[in-house]
Design an enzyme around this catalytic site. Structure first.
Site: not given
Length: 267
Positions: A119, A139
Site C-alpha cells: 500500500e 492479509e
C-alpha cells in the site's frame, strides 16, 4: 526537516543526498510496520509537506530482504477493538499524507513489499525494485484486511481484475509480474538500486515545483469525502474481523511461524 532528531521517530532514519531525502524503514528483521513506525512516517511526510519547498524523497527499507513485510502482527497480540481502530486510523492517515505529498516520491523496493508495504509503495510516483522483490496482499491468509484506501489505490493503478486476484488469493508474485502489470517501473541491481532511485528523484525534483504539485494532484485526484468513506469502511471491517475466531486463528498461526521466516541472519 533534516534537522529533526531521528530519535523522535523510532524505526525510521533519513539522510540528505544533495537535496534528495532518503528515508529508510529500519526495524529488524523485516521492517514491519508497528504503530510507532506508522506514526513516524506520517509525521515525516506531513511535516516535510508543510515546507515551502519540500525535498524529493526516496522511501526504502533497511537490509537486503525486506522493503517492509507489512503490518506488525505481533503488536496486535492481547489488544482489543479500540487498539486496532486506532492503528487503522493512523495507517489511513499515513496513506492520505502520501497521496497528498506534493513532491517526487520514489519507492526503492529492496525486497519483500507486501501487505501494508504494498500500500505504501502504490502511493509512490515511481517504483524501482530489485530482482528478489516480492509483492502481494497476503492479509486474507493471515487474518487481516488491507486498508480500504490502499485497495482503492491499487484498483486505480492496477485494475479491478488484477487486484481481485491478489487480495482473494493472498499469493505473492515476482518482480517480473509486477513489471508486467504496471506496478514496478524498472528493475535494478541491488547495488545500484538506491543510486538509481536518488537520481530518479533528483530528475523529477528539477521540474518546476508548482507544476509538479498541480499535475500530481490532478493525477492522484485526492478527495476528502472519499477518504472519509474509506476510513469508515476500514474501521467497520476491522471491528468485524478482529474478534472473529477464524481470523484470530490465522493471525496466531502466522505469529508462531514468523520468527523462522524472518530470522536476522537472513536480513
Amino acid at each position: 526537516m533534516t534537522e529533526m532528531s531521528t530519535a523522535a521517530l523510532p524505526g525510521l532514519t533519513w539522510a540528505d543526498h544533495s537535496g534528495v531525502l532518503v528515508v529508510t524503514m529500519d526495524r529488524p528483521p523485516a521492517n514491519a510496520l508497528n504503530r510507532s513506525l506508522i506514526v513516524g512516517l506520517y509525521t515525516f511526510f506531513t511535516e516535510l509537506a508543510s515546507h515551502a519547498a519540500p525535498a524529493p524523497v526516496v522511501l526504502t527499507g533497511a537490509g537486503a530482504r525486506f522493503f517492509t513485510a507489512g503490518g506488525d502482527i505481533k503488536e496486535l497480540e492481547g489488544t482489543g477493538p479500540a487498539e486496532i481502530e486506532g492503528r487503522m486510523r493512523d495507517f489511513h492517515a499515513l496513506l492520505v499524507a502520501l497521496d497528498r505529498f506534493p513532491r517526487p516520491l520514489i519507492a526503492a523496493v529492496n525486497g519483500h513489499c507486501v501487505g501494508g508495504g504494498m500500500e505504501l509503495a502504490l502511493f509512490a510516483d515511481t517504483i524501482l525494485a530489485t530482482a528478489n522483490a516480492k509483492f502481494g496482499f497476503p492479509e486474507i491468509n493471515h487474518g487481516l484486511l488491507p486498508a480500504d484506501k490502499g485497495l482503492r489505490r491499487a484498483e486505480y493503478i492496477l485494475g479491478t481484475r488484477a487486484v481481485r486476484s491478489m487480495v482473494l488469493s493472498g499469493d505473492l508474485f515476482s518482480v517480473e509480474q509486477a513489471v508486467s502489470i504496471g506496478l514496478v517501473d524498472r528493475v535494478e541491481q541491488a547495488d545500484t538500486l538506491l543510486a538509481a532511485a536518488i537520481e530518479t528523484a533528483r530528475t523529477a525534483g528539477a521540474k518546476a515545483p508548482v507544476l509538479y504539485r498541480a499535475l500530481k494532484r490532478s493525477v492522484n485526484d485526492p478527495d476528502d469525502v472519499r477518504d472519509e468513506r474509506s476510513l469508515v469502511d476500514t474501521i467497520d471491517a476491522a471491528k468485524a474481523y478482529f474478534e472473529d475466531p477464524a481470523a484470530a486463528a490465522l493471525r496466531a498461526g502466522w505469529n508462531r511461524d514468523r520468527i523462522s521466516r524472518t530470522a536476522p541472519a537472513d536480513r
